[in-house]
Design an enzyme around this catalytic site. Sequence first.
Site, PDB file in Angstrom:
ATOM      1  N   GLU A  63      45.127  30.459  43.917  1.00  0.00           N
ATOM      2  CA  GLU A  63      45.023  31.914  43.727  1.00  0.00           C
ATOM      3  C   GLU A  63      46.333  32.548  44.155  1.00  0.00           C
ATOM      4  O   GLU A  63      46.744  32.379  45.307  1.00  0.00           O
ATOM      5  CB  GLU A  63      43.899  32.483  44.593  1.00  0.00           C
ATOM      6  CG  GLU A  63      42.508  32.011  44.231  1.00  0.00           C
ATOM      7  CD  GLU A  63      42.040  32.520  42.893  1.00  0.00           C
ATOM      8  OE1 GLU A  63      42.620  33.514  42.404  1.00  0.00           O
ATOM      9  OE2 GLU A  63      41.110  31.920  42.331  1.00  0.00           O
ATOM     10  N   CYS A 111      46.156  41.115  47.501  1.00  0.00           N
ATOM     11  CA  CYS A 111      46.591  40.664  46.173  1.00  0.00           C
ATOM     12  C   CYS A 111      45.933  41.521  45.102  1.00  0.00           C
ATOM     13  O   CYS A 111      46.437  41.647  43.994  1.00  0.00           O
ATOM     14  CB  CYS A 111      46.329  39.185  45.970  1.00  0.00           C
ATOM     15  SG  CYS A 111      44.745  38.679  46.586  1.00  0.00           S
TER      16      CYS A 111
END
Length: 1004
Positions: free
Chosen positions: A764, A798
Amino acid sequence: MKAFDTQTAAIRVSSPSSDLETKVQEWGEKIFSMVEAAGPPSFFTKEGLAGTVMDRAMRDEHFKTRLFRFVDVLPTLTSAGEVARHLREYFDTNQARPASGWSVGLKGASAAPWLLAPVVKAQVTALARHFMLGNNEKEITATLCQLRNRQIAFTVDLLGETVLSEAEADQYAARYLDMMALLARHMAGWPGPCKSNLCPRGPAPELNLSIKISALYSQIHPADPETAIEKISTRLGPILRKAKESGAFINFDMESYALKNLTLRLFKSIFSDPEFESAPARGLALQAYLKDSEADLTDIIAWARSRPRRLTVRLVKGAYWDYEMVAAQQKGWPVPVFADKSQTDANFEKLSAMLLENESVVDAAFGTHNVRSIAHALAQAELRGVDIRNFEFQMLRGMAEPVKATLLQLGCRLREYCPVGELLPGMAYLVRRLLENTSNEGFLANRYARNLGRKELLKRPVAPAAEPRRETGGTEFSGQTVFKNEPPVDFTVAAERQKMQEAIREARRQLGRRHPFVINHQPVSTRDWLPSLNPANQKEVIGYAAQATVADADAAIGAARAAWPKWARTPADQRAAFLEKTASLMRAEKSALCAIEVLEAGKTWTEADADVAEAMDFCNFYAGQMRALGRPERTQHVAGESNFLEWWPRGIGVVIAPWNFPLAILTGMAAAAMVAGNAVILKPSDQTPVIAARLMELFIKAGFPPGVANLLTGAGGTVGAHLVEHPQADFIAFTGSKEVGLKIWETAGRTRPGQMNLKKVVCEMGGKNCVIVDSDADLDEAVAGCIASAFGYQGQKCSALSRLVVLADNYEVFLQRFIAAAASMRIGPAEGPGNFLGPVISRGAQQRILKIIESGKKEATLAWQGRVPNDPDACYVPPTIFTEVPPESSLFREEIFGPVLAVVRAKNFDEALLLANTGEFALTGGCYSRSPANIERVKAELICGNLYINRGITGAIVERQPFGGFRMSGGGTKAGGRDYLRNFMVPRVVTENCLRRGFAPTDA
Ligand SMILES: Cc1cc2nc3c(=O)[nH]c(=O)nc-3n(C[C@H](O)[C@H](O)[C@H](O)COP(=O)(O)OP(=O)(O)OC[C@H]3O[C@@H](n4cnc5c(N)ncnc54)[C@H](O)[C@@H]3O)c2cc1C
């Protein structure tokens, strides 16, 4: 009779007498006869388009939703073409067309929008004007004068209570002062007091204002009511002073439950101030739909008894019932309102009795249009011998006119609540009124739209024996466990705030300890210890982390490899139980874990709380998932053969986690891998080793066997890289930067001597996330959502918003409100409970972001930059907004991971989508729009892993929003989703021939 003794006085409440119900029925019959003679209220007799449309709304929920959404967006539509487009989008569907003539109208709207659009706008404006007054001075004073001539008193409320910035709060306060001045001037010429203000105890003020306290401070934070009280009091002071001077009455309206305790505290504190103790006249609303309301009324009566001046309690049922139900369910909090209408009605009657019983201390105002509730108040008063003019009834403008006329005829005092303001800020109010008038549960709709009879409507409200269950969603796994998200802490509760303060103090007492890494459950100390520093004070060492070497990494892999075979064969249910135990240990020390995050990662209270809750969710959710996956699944069925698919663990995993969700992401990746039967080595970020060490302790305490979880702290470049390359590592779970992620992806792809498995990488990475603000967006929501998404945790998520594309029509007004809202953010150390924005994670990050801001000034226009505390020991970066950002610039394309936002103007929706889809990332994205067609386009075309519509784009919840992106944002795995565990396992199929000598068991 029951008596509550408090320190100050006895609160008296009677139980219902046997005569009471007879009296209520008598009053009810009498009122009904008079009301019916007057005919239905005007809302229910509307003719023409509005009448047809409202009639359909009462019978058709789907249509009602579309209608109310259309009404909500209409005031923002500036051209006839836009009105026509929205009309088509909302109503040109088979389900939503209200009448046969409608399609003709819609076709006409397309061909000649200027024909239909003004008619529709006029109809909706008329509807709004039915319930509220415009902003025009003449209209306001003329209406109030008319009321007075009919002997109806008034209270004026200013619409537009949603304030996003301190500038807007100032404007709101100034509007109150202006309104008071205007009314005082105008009323000076009135002939005499309005009869409804004449009370045997003395006249009530003619000038009466209702105020929503949330409009007086834009940064109300649940964890910091003290600052809110101080700031609101500062703006309220001049209003109260002016009210004192003009002899006016000030009422505090009651808003959502989240603001209830604050409102009560503020009321008591400001009216205890010697300056306002005796004047102006004051009152507040209490909502009978709240389960707390009896305790609150008891408390307020006791308080009133000790005050030099009486106060008025306006008893209402409550205007936010639907919202409160949804808000509590979304958060997993206890529902604060009664779930059954009859409970609210019964409580209203109980509190009415309490008010009348204590009329020596408080003035009662009954805010209801319900004949039963009114009859009950009158019956109670009669039985208690309370003069009918010692209390008043209050009703909303535009509602229940025949009931109002009846009460006047009966000699009651009546006040009308008159909201004043423009259509746009008044929409929330209008929609609440429309909901109320069309509600299946509402008295008015039941009487006038559904024609329920008197008997039914006058029935005594009896609360059901057990409250109906309206549970929040939970997921059942194969009938075994039910997964429920961990609710966030409600910091409006004083005990929770104290708990957090104490946890921070305790965490401080533990500072500076050494945290060895852990192999095979054994702590390992080293010669080197890396300090972990508080981002808000680089002189404060949170703890020291042992620094592993490559040899330690080999030892950790060896320990994991040794532990794995037994762990892999441990039944899935048992493995799951260890995770559930970990979650319950986390719950037991939630505030301690939050406190470490506040000090070590610079997370604010609410952000830290969300992170710990998410860590618990990962444990519980993956445990439930594993219990299901642990049972072999039959594949295609054929006679004489059994075929089952089952999942095997991959082996040894390396879990490399970032600092920005220091507990949740580390826990999530490790928990998934371990419950799937793998042994792991946790490699946390250098910035947050202390919270990682706490997690390791919890894993051990929860009972995971030695070697299944190992913790290595140390340099990512050496230890981390060595682990990734290791031939004995079977998979890597990584969350972090694109740069490191790509390196891991590449390294893992190379097979080394002795390697037995193809390495799986669960990866990720970052994002450059975009939100589109459409030309018809609700700016109140868009501004608030974008501020939270861009600047929450200093933009270091993020999922954070970093590119904002605003449609040209909205651009100027949006930007102006957005910058004002940004300028109002509270900036300071994360441990300050009301601070919204803290320092960034480290000195290095601070320097890097400041450099980007500097070079950004050459690429784009610096539109705004915030001011941060002047503290050389803290790592603050001023929140920064750039405009005119070219799409090819690095500001527009590269991830920054800090409080820096690029804003771009788009000509139209096509261009907005094009801009949003620019770049290599695809993590989160969002859109604020009220156009059904544009919402559908965004769903179909915006390239991102998690798309959010009409809300912020951060804060994914486990299972509800499985999280993760694709393109350069990640490998498409979804943390917290149903398929996530499969990444850590390999499927195998077992086929057994069950046929022996031509005989097959029937259950094979
Ligand atoms: C002068 C005035 C001032 C007001 N000020 C405020 C204020 O400050 N704050 C505020 O919140 N409201 C305020 N209200 C709004 C008021 O709450 C609503 O108008 C009122 O609830 C409608 O009640 P009713 O008795 O007229 O109608 P009814 O039809 O008898 O009651 C409707 C009410 O019942 C409740 N209800 C509906 N469904 C359910 C259910 N399933 N379970 C439990 N309860 C349910 C809701 O409160 C709903 O509004 C004010 C109203 C008036 C008249």
